[in-house]
Design a protein around this motif. Structure first.
Motif, PDB file in Angstrom:
ATOM      1  N   PRO A  48       0.964  -1.195  -0.126  1.00 16.91           N
ATOM      2  CA  PRO A  48       0.158  -0.048  -0.280  1.00 16.91           C
ATOM      3  C   PRO A  48       0.874   1.658   0.131  1.00 16.91           C
ATOM      4  N   GLU A  49       0.890   2.188  -1.325  1.00 18.42           N
ATOM      5  CA  GLU A  49       1.359   3.679  -1.264  1.00 18.42           C
ATOM      6  C   GLU A  49       0.961   5.050  -0.127  1.00 18.42           C
ATOM      7  N   ILE A  50       1.026   5.631   0.360  1.00 17.05           N
ATOM      8  CA  ILE A  50      -0.157   6.715   1.094  1.00 17.05           C
ATOM      9  C   ILE A  50       1.242   7.725  -0.152  1.00 17.05           C
ATOM     10  N   ALA A  51       0.522   8.834  -0.516  1.00 17.59           N
ATOM     11  CA  ALA A  51       1.092   9.586  -1.485  1.00 17.59           C
ATOM     12  C   ALA A  51       1.106  11.246  -0.080  1.00 17.59           C
ATOM     13  N   PHE A  52       2.224  11.721  -0.525  1.00 14.06           N
ATOM     14  CA  PHE A  52       1.943  14.008   0.621  1.00 14.06           C
ATOM     15  C   PHE A  52       1.728  14.021  -0.962  1.00 14.06           C
ATOM     16  N   VAL A  53       0.922  15.385  -0.698  1.00 15.62           N
ATOM     17  CA  VAL A  53       0.958  15.713  -1.743  1.00 15.62           C
ATOM     18  C   VAL A  53       0.260  18.234  -0.873  1.00 15.62           C
ATOM     19  N   GLY A  54       0.598  18.640  -1.708  1.00 15.78           N
ATOM     20  CA  GLY A  54       0.555  20.198  -1.221  1.00 15.78           C
ATOM     21  C   GLY A  54       1.173  21.354  -1.628  1.00 15.78           C
ATOM     22  N   ARG A  55       1.155  21.993  -2.330  1.00 12.60           N
ATOM     23  CA  ARG A  55       1.499  23.407  -2.149  1.00 12.60           C
ATOM     24  C   ARG A  55       2.751  23.924  -1.487  1.00 12.60           C
ATOM     25  N   SER A  56       3.850  24.293  -2.406  1.00 15.43           N
ATOM     26  CA  SER A  56       5.048  24.067  -2.184  1.00 15.43           C
ATOM     27  C   SER A  56       6.410  24.804  -1.202  1.00 15.43           C
ATOM     28  N   ASN A  57       4.629  25.515   0.206  1.00 19.64           N
ATOM     29  CA  ASN A  57       5.209  26.009   1.040  1.00 19.64           C
ATOM     30  C   ASN A  57       4.503  26.033   1.930  1.00 19.64           C
ATOM     31  N   ALA A  58       3.543  24.736   1.766  1.00 17.14           N
ATOM     32  CA  ALA A  58       2.809  24.463   2.573  1.00 17.14           C
ATOM     33  C   ALA A  58       3.140  23.289   4.089  1.00 17.14           C
ATOM     34  N   GLY A  59       4.649  23.481   4.157  1.00 17.31           N
ATOM     35  CA  GLY A  59       5.739  21.789   5.063  1.00 17.31           C
ATOM     36  C   GLY A  59       5.063  20.833   5.268  1.00 17.31           C
ATOM     37  N   LYS A  60       5.145  20.490   3.765  1.00 19.77           N
ATOM     38  CA  LYS A  60       4.933  19.140   3.247  1.00 19.77           C
ATOM     39  C   LYS A  60       6.322  17.991   4.049  1.00 19.77           C
ATOM     40  N   SER A  61       7.323  18.595   3.747  1.00 26.72           N
ATOM     41  CA  SER A  61       8.622  18.101   4.260  1.00 26.72           C
ATOM     42  C   SER A  61       9.190  18.082   5.446  1.00 26.72           C
ATOM     43  N   THR A  62       8.835  18.887   6.135  1.00 29.02           N
ATOM     44  CA  THR A  62       8.507  18.721   7.660  1.00 29.02           C
ATOM     45  C   THR A  62       7.738  18.388   8.318  1.00 29.02           C
ATOM     46  N   CYS A  63       6.205  17.835   7.963  1.00 27.39           N
ATOM     47  CA  CYS A  63       5.405  16.880   8.153  1.00 27.39           C
ATOM     48  C   CYS A  63       6.216  15.683   8.083  1.00 27.39           C
ATOM     49  N   ILE A  64       6.478  15.180   6.195  1.00 32.80           N
ATOM     50  CA  ILE A  64       7.207  13.989   6.779  1.00 32.80           C
ATOM     51  C   ILE A  64       8.331  13.672   7.369  1.00 32.80           C
ATOM     52  N   LEU A  67       6.858  12.917  10.987  1.00 30.82           N
ATOM     53  CA  LEU A  67       6.315  12.123  11.658  1.00 30.82           C
ATOM     54  C   LEU A  67       7.053  10.598  11.092  1.00 30.82           C
ATOM     55  N   THR A  68       8.151  10.866  11.084  1.00 28.96           N
ATOM     56  CA  THR A  68       8.982  10.345  10.464  1.00 28.96           C
ATOM     57  C   THR A  68       9.780   9.995  11.553  1.00 28.96           C
ATOM     58  N   GLN A  69      10.045  10.948  11.640  1.00 34.65           N
ATOM     59  CA  GLN A  69      11.521  11.385  13.860  1.00 34.65           C
ATOM     60  C   GLN A  69      12.325  11.480  12.871  1.00 34.65           C
ATOM     61  N   GLN A  70      12.426  11.722  11.898  1.00 39.10           N
ATOM     62  CA  GLN A  70      13.997  11.715  11.018  1.00 39.10           C
ATOM     63  C   GLN A  70      13.961  13.113  10.284  1.00 39.10           C
ATOM     64  N   LYS A  71      15.256  14.235  11.026  1.00 32.74           N
ATOM     65  CA  LYS A  71      14.732  15.403  10.472  1.00 32.74           C
ATOM     66  C   LYS A  71      15.427  15.764   8.772  1.00 32.74           C
ATOM     67  N   ARG A  72      16.060  15.156   8.398  1.00 33.52           N
ATOM     68  CA  ARG A  72      16.602  14.862   6.844  1.00 33.52           C
ATOM     69  C   ARG A  72      16.305  14.216   5.669  1.00 33.52           C
TER      70      ARG A  72
END
Length: 227
Positions: A48-64, A67-72
């Motif tokens: 199963p695959e879960i996609a993260f989408v959003g506007r460029s400055n919506a905080g998508k990378s920070t959210c991922i 959630l994964t408790q990884q900085k980069r």
């Protein structure tokens, strides 16, 4: 002394802590799988695959990363819109894979050339419509700006699949910048616009909604494991 509930868990729910911890531990196993500039480079798999989408400055990378408790794990560029590939991350303990996270390029940033915007809009639409093992979509939205035209187009693209059972979650990011009444209002508005999906307030800074979101992702991808 009874320990406090997990961040974002309902203090009144007796069983909230253990599922949240399990889900967060699972997300912490995330590791880079591959990157694909176009759909034909995406690997076929049965997970199963879960996609993260959003506007460029919506905080998508920070959210991922939160959630994964990884900085980069997900690269947060200082220049929004730079990422032009779909990045996949595998989930599963001890090297096994039981689910995949897909980080789709952010959209709508003004500095990106128009031809690149149009190309990625088409790539994303094709992915969301045709990816066979797509189990859920997480849309990141800054509630201070609300849904953009491109967000609304995305909602229309996935609406048929949501009606057929695709899981959908809107995370209202940067919720720490809202007071209580503003947060309540933002939730009410987005629930009317969310095309049948769930809506949560989310703050990486204060860890608001982190455990709740983690539990949802676990549930989406482990339906066969639930009683």
């Amino acid at each position: 002394m009874t320990p406090p509930p997990a961040p974002g868990a309902d203090p009144g729910s007796a069983g909230a802590k253990a599922p949240a911890e399990r889900a967060l531990a699972w997300l912490h196993t995330a590791r880079f799988l591959t990157t694909a500039p176009t759909l034909e480079f995406l690997p076929a798999h049965d997970h199963p695959e879960i996609a993260f989408v959003g506007r460029s400055n919506a905080g998508k990378s920070t959210c991922i990363n939160t959630l994964t408790q990884q900085k980069r794990l997900a690269f947060a560029s200082k220049t929004p819109g730079r990422t032009q590939s779909i990045n996949l991350f595998a989930l599963g303990k001890q090297g096994t894979v039981d689910a995949v996270l897909a980080d789709l390029p952010g959209y709508g940033y003004a500095a990106v050339p128009r031809q690149d915007k149009l190309r990625w809009q088409q790539v994303m639409a094709n992915y969301l419509v045709s990816r066979p093992n797509l189990r859920g979509v997480v849309l990141l939205c800054d509630p201070r700006h609300g849904l953009t035209e491109l967000d609304e187009i995305l909602l229309e693209v996935i609406r048929p699949r949501v009606e057929q059972g695709l899981k959908f979650l809107v995370l209202l990011t940067k919720a720490d910048k809202l007071n209580r009444s503003e947060g309540t209002k933002a939730l009410s508005i987005m629930r009317l616009q969310a095309a049948g999906g769930e809506v949560r307030l989310f703050s990486a800074l204060k860890r608001q909604g982190v455990a709740e979101a983690a539990q949802l992702l676990w549930q989406w991808t482990h339906e066969d494991d639930q009683p």
